[in-house]
Design an enzyme around this catalytic site. Structure first.
Site, short mmCIF file in Angstrom:
data_model
loop_
_atom_site.label_atom_id
_atom_site.label_comp_id
_atom_site.label_asym_id
_atom_site.label_seq_id
_atom_site.Cartn_x
_atom_site.Cartn_y
_atom_site.Cartn_z
N ARG A 205 -2.02 36.67 42.58
CA ARG A 205 -2.88 36.97 41.45
C ARG A 205 -4.01 35.94 41.41
NH1 ARG A 205 2.52 37.30 39.59
NH2 ARG A 205 3.12 39.40 38.89
N LYS B 228 3.29 34.78 36.80
CA LYS B 228 3.41 35.60 35.60
C LYS B 228 4.82 35.50 35.05
CE LYS B 228 2.31 40.24 33.92
NZ LYS B 228 1.81 41.59 34.30
N HIS C 163 -7.32 41.39 42.33
CA HIS C 163 -6.10 42.20 42.26
C HIS C 163 -6.13 43.33 43.29
CE1 HIS C 163 -2.66 41.62 39.70
NE2 HIS C 163 -2.42 42.92 39.70
N ARG D 165 -4.55 41.97 46.24
CA ARG D 165 -3.10 41.92 46.05
C ARG D 165 -2.49 43.32 46.28
NH1 ARG D 165 1.23 39.34 43.12
NH2 ARG D 165 2.22 40.69 41.59
N HIS E 179 7.63 40.73 41.25
CA HIS E 179 7.92 41.79 40.29
C HIS E 179 9.37 41.70 39.82
CE1 HIS E 179 4.53 44.59 41.94
NE2 HIS E 179 4.07 43.68 41.12
N TYR F 156 3.44 51.49 45.09
CA TYR F 156 2.68 51.36 46.33
C TYR F 156 3.09 52.41 47.36
CZ TYR F 156 1.00 47.02 44.34
OH TYR F 156 0.42 46.11 43.51
#
Length: 289
Positions: free
Chosen positions: A139, A164, A228, A231, A254, A263
């Site tokens: 990120r 995050k 992003h 990413r 995640h 994805y």
């Protein structure tokens, strides 16, 4: 930390303390405070004197102003926290509804487009930072927060601190990225922060965002490219090369596999290689007479 050098009201002070006790990130704290302040200003009243109908009216107003769905839901999170935690009015938060965010597939660059994009970044520091973002699926905030000590060339990994959700994780260190970082270090000689900014601070994320905009134009790309996007491209390219989706989940940090699974909808080479059940059948195209 949220800037508390200026005088703040007892209510604002309590909310800051509540967020600090729950270890919310500085960015989240600033976002929540801004949302509650905007809510209060809209009605020209202290937010603790406003109720559920006021929240609903404020949401309608924000939608009418064209606010994005993610921004609207961020405001919902802030108000739910304010009423549920700071005001201890447990009956209100669950009645403040989230917007149903349209599910859009992320923009993905091809390998050639990644090269064109990165080579169009004129600044050595910005180009190296954006290259690192793509190489490790970082990120923007994680990229600018890298320190020299986070690059472990012995183990060929990069340590991501306070990602995050305040979670640490480890990602791979690409041999090519290591070569690029060493060249960058010889030329720039950074100390402490890998990508230093002004004073004793890392480079501002806005510098990377601006570099993305200018490089997109210089490279002649019609796609909208952000940090992003790199990413997203990292994850998709890994998936297309056969990397297990659970490994990609760990690399991206995640919590839920369902987040990573999106994805699979943009990994075109994976889709193209998937065998249709029709291929298992023997079927004549021309019907018999």
């Amino acid at each position: 930390m949220v800037d508390t050098t200026t005088a703040v009201s007892p209510l604002r002070r309590r909310m800051i303390d509540d967020m600090t006790l729950r270890n919310l990130s500085p960015a989240t704290q600033r976002s929540y405070l801004h949302a509650v302040k905007k809510f209060s200003r809209y009605f020209s009243r202290s937010p603790d004197r406003l109720g559920l109908e006021d929240v609903r009216a404020f949401q309608v107003y924000l939608v009418s102003q064209g606010i994005s769905w993610p921004a609207l839901n961020q405001t919902v999170c802030a108000l739910r926290f304010f009423y549920g935690v700071t005001l201890d009015r447990a009956e209100i938060p669950e009645r403040i509804v989230y917007a149903r965010t349209p599910r859009k597939l992320p923009e993905i660059l091809s390998a050639d487009e990644v090269v064109r994009f990165l080579e169009a970044v004129p600044s050595l520091k910005a180009r190296t930072a954006l290259t690192a973002a793509y190489a490790a699926g970082l990120r923007a905030s994680e990229t600018v927060s890298l320190k020299m000590a986070d690059i472990d060339s012995d183990r060929m990994v990069i340590q991501i601190r306070h990602g995050k959700g305040a979670k640490d994780r480890t990602v791979m260190l690409s041999p090519q990225l290591l070569h690029i970082l060493r060249t960058y270090w010889r030329l720039a000689r950074p100390e402490g922060w890998l990508f230093p900014g002004r004073g004793d601070k890392p480079i501002d994320v806005q510098v990377l965002h601006a570099a993305c905009r200018s490089a997109t134009k210089a490279a002649g790309l019609v796609k909208r490219v952000s940090v992003h996007t790199l990413r997203h491209s990292f994850a998709t390219h890994l998936l297309e090369s056969g990397t297990d989706i659970r490994i990609i989940q760990v690399l991206l940090g995640h919590s839920n596999l369902s987040t990573t699974a999106r994805y699979t909808h943009v990994a075109t080479s994976t889709i193209a290689k998937t065998q249709s059940p029709l291929d298992l059948l023997t079927l004549e195209v021309v019907p018999p007479n």
